[in-house]
Design a protein around this motif. Structure first.
Motif, PDB file in Angstrom:
ATOM      1  N   LEU A 155      64.843 -24.710  32.830  1.00 26.83           N
ATOM      2  CA  LEU A 155      65.960 -23.883  33.279  1.00 26.83           C
ATOM      3  C   LEU A 155      65.885 -23.642  34.777  1.00 26.83           C
ATOM      4  O   LEU A 155      64.878 -23.137  35.281  1.00 26.83           O
ATOM      5  N   HIS A 156      66.949 -24.025  35.477  1.00 27.60           N
ATOM      6  CA  HIS A 156      67.105 -23.621  36.872  1.00 27.60           C
ATOM      7  C   HIS A 156      67.908 -22.326  36.852  1.00 27.60           C
ATOM      8  O   HIS A 156      69.055 -22.310  36.411  1.00 27.60           O
ATOM      9  N   LEU A 167      69.273 -16.084  44.770  1.00 26.38           N
ATOM     10  CA  LEU A 167      67.958 -16.136  44.143  1.00 26.38           C
ATOM     11  C   LEU A 167      68.052 -16.627  42.705  1.00 26.38           C
ATOM     12  O   LEU A 167      69.012 -16.328  41.992  1.00 26.38           O
ATOM     13  N   ALA A 168      67.041 -17.390  42.295  1.00 27.20           N
ATOM     14  CA  ALA A 168      66.965 -17.842  40.907  1.00 27.20           C
ATOM     15  C   ALA A 168      66.582 -16.666  40.012  1.00 27.20           C
ATOM     16  O   ALA A 168      65.805 -15.795  40.405  1.00 27.20           O
ATOM     17  N   ASN A 169      67.129 -16.663  38.811  1.00 25.37           N
ATOM     18  CA  ASN A 169      66.904 -15.572  37.861  1.00 25.37           C
ATOM     19  C   ASN A 169      65.746 -15.929  36.928  1.00 25.37           C
ATOM     20  O   ASN A 169      65.939 -16.571  35.898  1.00 25.37           O
ATOM     21  N   TRP A 170      64.554 -15.471  37.279  1.00 21.77           N
ATOM     22  CA  TRP A 170      63.387 -15.773  36.453  1.00 21.77           C
ATOM     23  C   TRP A 170      63.323 -14.903  35.205  1.00 21.77           C
ATOM     24  O   TRP A 170      62.666 -15.258  34.221  1.00 21.77           O
ATOM     25  N   ASP A 171      64.012 -13.766  35.203  1.00 22.48           N
ATOM     26  CA  ASP A 171      64.106 -12.978  33.973  1.00 22.48           C
ATOM     27  C   ASP A 171      64.820 -13.770  32.883  1.00 22.48           C
ATOM     28  O   ASP A 171      64.540 -13.612  31.694  1.00 22.48           O
ATOM     29  N   LEU A 172      65.737 -14.632  33.314  1.00 16.29           N
ATOM     30  CA  LEU A 172      66.464 -15.449  32.346  1.00 16.29           C
ATOM     31  C   LEU A 172      65.552 -16.509  31.734  1.00 16.29           C
ATOM     32  O   LEU A 172      65.697 -16.860  30.549  1.00 16.29           O
ATOM     33  N   VAL A 173      64.602 -17.002  32.523  1.00 21.72           N
ATOM     34  CA  VAL A 173      63.608 -17.939  31.980  1.00 21.72           C
ATOM     35  C   VAL A 173      62.830 -17.246  30.859  1.00 21.72           C
ATOM     36  O   VAL A 173      62.609 -17.810  29.784  1.00 21.72           O
ATOM     37  N   ARG A 174      62.442 -16.019  31.108  1.00 26.37           N
ATOM     38  CA  ARG A 174      61.722 -15.252  30.089  1.00 26.37           C
ATOM     39  C   ARG A 174      62.600 -15.053  28.847  1.00 26.37           C
ATOM     40  O   ARG A 174      62.143 -15.200  27.709  1.00 26.37           O
ATOM     41  N   ALA A 175      63.874 -14.713  29.072  1.00 27.16           N
ATOM     42  CA  ALA A 175      64.784 -14.475  27.948  1.00 27.16           C
ATOM     43  C   ALA A 175      64.965 -15.729  27.095  1.00 27.16           C
ATOM     44  O   ALA A 175      65.044 -15.651  25.862  1.00 27.16           O
ATOM     45  N   VAL A 176      65.022 -16.879  27.749  1.00 32.66           N
ATOM     46  CA  VAL A 176      65.140 -18.139  27.006  1.00 32.66           C
ATOM     47  C   VAL A 176      63.901 -18.361  26.149  1.00 32.66           C
ATOM     48  O   VAL A 176      63.989 -18.704  24.972  1.00 32.66           O
ATOM     49  N   LYS A 177      62.730 -18.150  26.757  1.00 26.60           N
ATOM     50  CA  LYS A 177      61.485 -18.394  26.018  1.00 26.60           C
ATOM     51  C   LYS A 177      61.359 -17.467  24.810  1.00 26.60           C
ATOM     52  O   LYS A 177      60.773 -17.835  23.785  1.00 26.60           O
ATOM     53  N   GLU A 178      61.914 -16.284  24.914  1.00 28.43           N
ATOM     54  CA  GLU A 178      61.807 -15.324  23.811  1.00 28.43           C
ATOM     55  C   GLU A 178      62.594 -15.745  22.572  1.00 28.43           C
ATOM     56  O   GLU A 178      62.338 -15.235  21.481  1.00 28.43           O
ATOM     57  N   ASP A 189      63.196 -21.231  43.812  1.00 32.08           N
ATOM     58  CA  ASP A 189      62.501 -20.294  44.713  1.00 32.08           C
ATOM     59  C   ASP A 189      60.984 -20.334  44.596  1.00 32.08           C
ATOM     60  O   ASP A 189      60.313 -19.372  44.987  1.00 32.08           O
ATOM     61  N   VAL A 190      60.431 -21.387  44.056  1.00 32.75           N
ATOM     62  CA  VAL A 190      58.967 -21.524  44.030  1.00 32.75           C
ATOM     63  C   VAL A 190      58.561 -22.171  45.349  1.00 32.75           C
ATOM     64  O   VAL A 190      58.492 -23.392  45.472  1.00 32.75           O
ATOM     65  N   THR A 191      58.322 -21.328  46.341  1.00 33.98           N
ATOM     66  CA  THR A 191      58.117 -21.810  47.714  1.00 33.98           C
ATOM     67  C   THR A 191      56.675 -21.703  48.191  1.00 33.98           C
ATOM     68  O   THR A 191      56.336 -22.255  49.229  1.00 33.98           O
ATOM     69  N   THR A 192      55.850 -20.982  47.452  1.00 34.36           N
ATOM     70  CA  THR A 192      54.446 -20.833  47.850  1.00 34.36           C
ATOM     71  C   THR A 192      53.558 -20.931  46.613  1.00 34.36           C
ATOM     72  O   THR A 192      54.034 -20.798  45.477  1.00 34.36           O
ATOM     73  N   LEU A 197      51.946 -19.171  41.078  1.00 34.56           N
ATOM     74  CA  LEU A 197      50.975 -18.529  40.199  1.00 34.56           C
ATOM     75  C   LEU A 197      51.597 -17.344  39.470  1.00 34.56           C
ATOM     76  O   LEU A 197      51.321 -17.113  38.294  1.00 34.56           O
ATOM     77  N   SER A 198      52.454 -16.602  40.158  1.00 33.36           N
ATOM     78  CA  SER A 198      53.099 -15.462  39.492  1.00 33.36           C
ATOM     79  C   SER A 198      54.043 -15.939  38.406  1.00 33.36           C
ATOM     80  O   SER A 198      54.204 -15.293  37.370  1.00 33.36           O
ATOM     81  N   ALA A 199      54.655 -17.115  38.638  1.00 29.21           N
ATOM     82  CA  ALA A 199      55.560 -17.653  37.617  1.00 29.21           C
ATOM     83  C   ALA A 199      54.792 -18.043  36.366  1.00 29.21           C
ATOM     84  O   ALA A 199      55.326 -17.956  35.255  1.00 29.21           O
TER      85      ALA A 199
END
Length: 204
Positions: A155-156, A167-178, A189-192, A197-199
Motif C-alpha cells: 500500500l502506498h 504525507l503518506a498515511n501509515w495509519d492506513l497501512v496498519r488498518a489494512v493489516k488489521e 516518506d521512508v527517507t531515512t 525502522l519505525s515503520a
C-alpha cells in the motif's frame, strides 16, 4: 500476432508507457498505432492505446475525449480477444477515472481471479489509499484482493489525487493489516533509516 514488426512496435509502446511522462505516453501511442496498422487483428495494441489514452486523461489534461477513445480501443481489443486482461484492466481504468468506483472494483475482482487461475507463482498487488480523501477504499480493496487469492499487498499511503504530494498515511497501512491475514507492506516518506525502522514496528 505472427508479424514480428507489429509485435516490436507493441513492445516499444509498452516500454515507453512504463517510463511515464507525457512525451513518452505520446510516443507510446504512436508505437501502438503503428502496430495496429501493420496487423489490425492484433488485439494487444488496442488495449495499449486504451491504457495510454486513460493515462493522458488521468495524469496530463483531464480531457474527457481521452476516455471516449479509451472505451473505443478497449471494445476493439475485446472484440478481437474476449479474454484480454489488458483490455479488461483498461475498462477498469476508465470506470475509475469516471468515478464509477463500484464498477471498477468489480472489474478488478474479475481480473485478479483470472490471473490467480492462470499463474503458479504468488500473486501480489500494489494499491493506493483511494482516489481522493473522500473516497479512501484501501481497506475494502485489500479485503477483496485477499479473497481473490492475493498473497501480498503493498500500500502506498497516498490517494490518486495526491500523486506524490503531502504525507503518506501509515495509519492506513496498519488498518489494512488489521483486516487481512496476508503480509502487508507500506511505502511513502521512508527517507531515512530511522523512519524505516519505525515503520517496521507496525504489525505488518
Amino acid at each position: 500476432t505472427d508479424d514480428l514488426r507489429a509485435y516490436d512496435f507493441y513492445m516499444r509502446g509498452r516500454e515507453l508507457l512504463s517510463l511515464k511522462g507525457r512525451r513518452n505516453t505520446e510516443r507510446a501511442i504512436e508505437m501502438f498505432e503503428s502496430a495496429s496498422a501493420i496487423d489490425p487483428a492484433f488485439a494487444s495494441p488496442y488495449a495499449g492505446l486504451a491504457e495510454a489514452f486513460s493515462t493522458m486523461y488521468e495524469w496530463y489534461d483531464c480531457n474527457s475525449a481521452w476516455l471516449s477513445k479509451a472505451i473505443e480501443m478497449n471494445q476493439k481489443a475485446l472484440a478481437l480477444d474476449p479474454t484480454s486482461l489488458n483490455a479488461k484492466f483498461g475498462i477498469a481504468m476508465v470506470y475509475f477515472n469516471q468515478r464509477r468506483f463500484a464498477e471498477s472494483i468489480r472489474c478488478l475482482e474479475e481480473i485478479l481471479k483470472e490471473i490467480k487461475k492462470a499463474i503458479k507463482i504468488p500473486l501480489t498487488i500494489k494499491i493506493r489509499a483511494g482516489y481522493s480523501d473522500s473516497t479512501i477504499n484501501a481497506v475494502d480493496t485489500a479485503k477483496l484482493a485477499e479473497d481473490c487469492g492475493v498473497e501480498h499487498i503493498a500500500l502506498h499511503g497516498r490517494t490518486k489525487e495526491q500523486g506524490y504530494r503531502g504525507l503518506a498515511n501509515w495509519d492506513l497501512v496498519r488498518a489494512v493489516k488489521e483486516v487481512v491475514k496476508v503480509p502487508v507492506s507500506g511505502s511513502g516518506d521512508v527517507t531515512t533509516i530511522g523512519v524505516a525502522l519505525s515503520a517496521t514496528t507496525l504489525p505488518i
